[in-house]
Design a protein around this motif. Structure first.
Motif, short mmCIF file in Angstrom:
data_model
loop_
_atom_site.label_atom_id
_atom_site.label_comp_id
_atom_site.label_asym_id
_atom_site.label_seq_id
_atom_site.Cartn_x
_atom_site.Cartn_y
_atom_site.Cartn_z
N ALA A 1 1.24 -0.87 -0.45
CA ALA A 1 -0.25 -0.22 0.03
C ALA A 1 1.08 1.47 -0.55
CB ALA A 1 -0.87 -0.15 0.85
N ALA A 2 1.93 1.37 0.54
CA ALA A 2 3.50 2.28 0.93
C ALA A 2 3.77 3.14 -0.64
CB ALA A 2 3.85 2.33 2.00
N ARG A 3 4.09 1.82 -0.83
CA ARG A 3 4.23 1.73 -3.21
C ARG A 3 2.71 2.21 -3.96
NH1 ARG A 3 6.93 -3.61 -1.39
NH2 ARG A 3 4.96 -4.52 -2.89
N ALA A 4 2.19 2.42 -3.17
CA ALA A 4 0.45 2.92 -4.02
C ALA A 4 0.78 3.53 -3.82
CB ALA A 4 -0.82 1.82 -4.23
N GLY A 5 1.19 4.60 -2.23
CA GLY A 5 0.73 5.40 -2.14
C GLY A 5 0.73 6.88 -1.17
N ALA A 6 0.00 4.99 -0.05
CA ALA A 6 -1.41 5.35 0.79
C ALA A 6 -0.64 6.03 1.62
CB ALA A 6 -2.24 3.95 1.38
N ASP A 7 -1.92 6.50 2.16
CA ASP A 7 -1.22 7.62 3.60
C ASP A 7 -1.64 6.41 4.82
OD1 ASP A 7 -0.23 9.42 2.52
OD2 ASP A 7 -2.82 10.39 1.71
N LEU A 8 -2.92 6.36 4.79
CA LEU A 8 -3.90 5.12 5.61
C LEU A 8 -3.33 3.89 5.30
CD1 LEU A 8 -4.54 4.66 8.21
CD2 LEU A 8 -6.62 6.25 7.74
N VAL A 9 -3.34 3.41 6.28
CA VAL A 9 -4.11 1.15 5.73
C VAL A 9 -5.44 1.42 6.75
CG1 VAL A 9 -3.13 -0.68 4.95
CG2 VAL A 9 -1.37 1.02 4.68
N VAL A 10 -6.07 0.72 6.33
CA VAL A 10 -7.21 0.10 7.51
C VAL A 10 -7.41 -1.25 7.52
CG1 VAL A 10 -9.14 0.54 8.22
CG2 VAL A 10 -7.87 2.16 7.56
N PHE A 11 -7.02 -2.01 8.23
CA PHE A 11 -6.58 -3.81 8.56
C PHE A 11 -8.42 -3.70 9.47
CE2 PHE A 11 -2.44 -3.39 7.43
CZ PHE A 11 -2.40 -4.62 7.03
N PRO A 12 -8.67 -4.98 9.27
CA PRO A 12 -9.89 -5.56 9.90
C PRO A 12 -9.69 -5.65 10.90
CG PRO A 12 -10.08 -7.16 8.26
CD PRO A 12 -8.24 -6.16 7.76
N GLU A 13 -11.15 -5.51 11.90
CA GLU A 13 -11.40 -6.36 13.17
C GLU A 13 -10.47 -7.34 13.96
OE1 GLU A 13 -15.19 -7.51 16.70
OE2 GLU A 13 -14.81 -7.43 13.78
N LEU A 14 -9.16 -7.84 14.76
CA LEU A 14 -9.03 -9.30 15.44
C LEU A 14 -7.51 -9.49 14.18
CD1 LEU A 14 -11.76 -10.81 17.91
CD2 LEU A 14 -9.07 -9.26 18.67
N ALA A 15 -7.22 -8.85 12.92
CA ALA A 15 -6.78 -8.88 11.99
C ALA A 15 -4.97 -9.75 12.66
CB ALA A 15 -6.30 -8.08 10.85
N LEU A 16 -4.32 -9.46 13.29
CA LEU A 16 -3.65 -10.68 13.92
C LEU A 16 -3.84 -11.62 14.77
CD1 LEU A 16 -1.30 -7.26 14.90
CD2 LEU A 16 -1.07 -8.47 12.90
N SER A 17 -5.66 -12.42 14.74
CA SER A 17 -5.35 -12.58 15.42
C SER A 17 -6.30 -14.06 15.24
CB SER A 17 -5.82 -12.79 17.22
OG SER A 17 -7.01 -11.88 17.06
N GLY A 18 -7.55 -13.04 14.35
CA GLY A 18 -8.63 -14.37 14.21
C GLY A 18 -9.54 -13.56 15.07
N TYR A 19 -10.39 -14.43 14.57
CA TYR A 19 -12.04 -14.42 15.92
C TYR A 19 -11.59 -15.03 16.77
CZ TYR A 19 -16.61 -12.57 16.69
OH TYR A 19 -17.93 -11.81 17.61
N LEU A 20 -11.91 -16.18 16.49
CA LEU A 20 -12.26 -17.37 17.36
C LEU A 20 -10.81 -17.81 18.45
CD1 LEU A 20 -14.28 -19.47 15.66
CD2 LEU A 20 -15.23 -17.81 16.83
N ILE A 21 -10.17 -16.85 19.59
CA ILE A 21 -9.01 -17.06 19.82
C ILE A 21 -9.00 -17.85 21.08
CG2 ILE A 21 -7.29 -15.54 21.26
CD1 ILE A 21 -8.61 -13.31 20.34
N ARG A 22 -8.14 -19.33 20.58
CA ARG A 22 -7.95 -20.39 21.47
C ARG A 22 -6.97 -20.10 22.50
NH1 ARG A 22 -13.23 -21.30 20.54
NH2 ARG A 22 -13.36 -21.94 18.36
#
Length: 262
Positions: free
Chosen positions: A22-43
């Motif tokens: 995204a930075a290479r494409a010129g993005a100032d801000l990148v927005v990721f989904p909820e719980l993008a680093l863990s997944g939703y069902l946290i075991r």
């Protein structure tokens, strides 16, 4: 993004690659989904959670590109569904999900506040998924000056007959909020599957008149880039502000005096 459930290292690496793209494409801000680093069902909480100050999180911002990242936060022995806004390798803001739906999130602690914050790109606020369905949340954010609402989401297709058209409901909601609060709405939903949950994607950016300015193609991972003119929101509010007439302290005070709130 389609996170790999419970694989923090892999998800951080994938996120870093996406930010670089995204930075290479010129993005100032990148927005990721909820719980993008863990997944939703946290075991396995110990392997999936981060502190907001963790350098693996704050280092995701690259150069002048800011990042909003959904993650599973551990904070003073509490487990939280959070989104961190990082800029220049530093933590600028953390929003902890205030309204938790029943089900997989029962073990999370609820956040306490909705607040807007200043960034290099205007005054922003983050609301996580179910926060948006409680209309007091975007209203408070707008009253606090938010010109752009960032909405990271994990919305699934299979919610039963009562919410059979959840995608349509989401789109109606974000358009309505954008128009009533005269702000931009950046809605970012997860894709992929996790156990029996299927996430429909459909990320979308809406302008202060409710018009769609960018739209993800469907339910596969995708980088969508949109231009956001914050001055547009300011101009709409100058023309006809739907916010300044409100007097929340008086309204709430009257409710308390009338013993409708205890």
């Amino acid at each position: 993004m389609a996170p790999r459930p419970g694989d923090l290292g892999q998800n951080i690496a994938a996120a870093a690659e996406l930010v670089s793209e995204a930075a290479r494409a010129g993005a100032d801000l990148v927005v990721f989904p909820e719980l993008a680093l863990s997944g939703y069902l946290i075991r396995n909480r110990g392997q999936a959670a981060l502190r907001a100050s963790d350098p693996r999180l704050t280092s995701l911002s690259v150069g002048s590109t800011d990042v909003l990242m959904g993650f599973h936060e551990v904070n003073d022995e509490a487990w939280l569904n959070s989104a961190a806004y990082v800029s220049g390798g530093k933590l600028l803001n953390v929003h902890r999900k205030v309204f938790l739906p029943p089900g997989p999130e029962d073990e999370f602690s609820a956040g306490r506040y909705v607040r807007s914050f200043d960034s290099a790109h205007g005054r922003l606020a983050t609301l996580i998924c179910y926060d948006m369905w409680h209309l007091v949340s975007p209203w408070i954010a707008a009253q606090d000056g938010a010109e752009v609402l960032l909405i990271p989401v994990n919305s699934v297709k299979d919610l039963g007959p009562a919410l059979s058209d959840v995608q349509g409901l989401w789109y109606d909601l974000i358009s309505l909020i954008a128009r009533l609060h005269q702000c931009w709405v950046v809605f970012v939903n997860r894709v992929g599957s996790e156990e029996d949950h299927h996430f429909w994607g459909g990320s979308r950016v809406v302008d202060p008149e409710g018009n769609i300015v960018a739209q993800a193609a469907g339910s596969t991972p995708e980088l969508v880039i949109a231009d956001i003119d914050v001055e547009y929101a300011r101009a709409r509010r100058r023309e006809l502000s739907l916010l300044t007439a409100a007097n929340p302290s008086r309204i709430i005070g009257d409710l308390v005096r009338n013993e409708r709130i205890r």
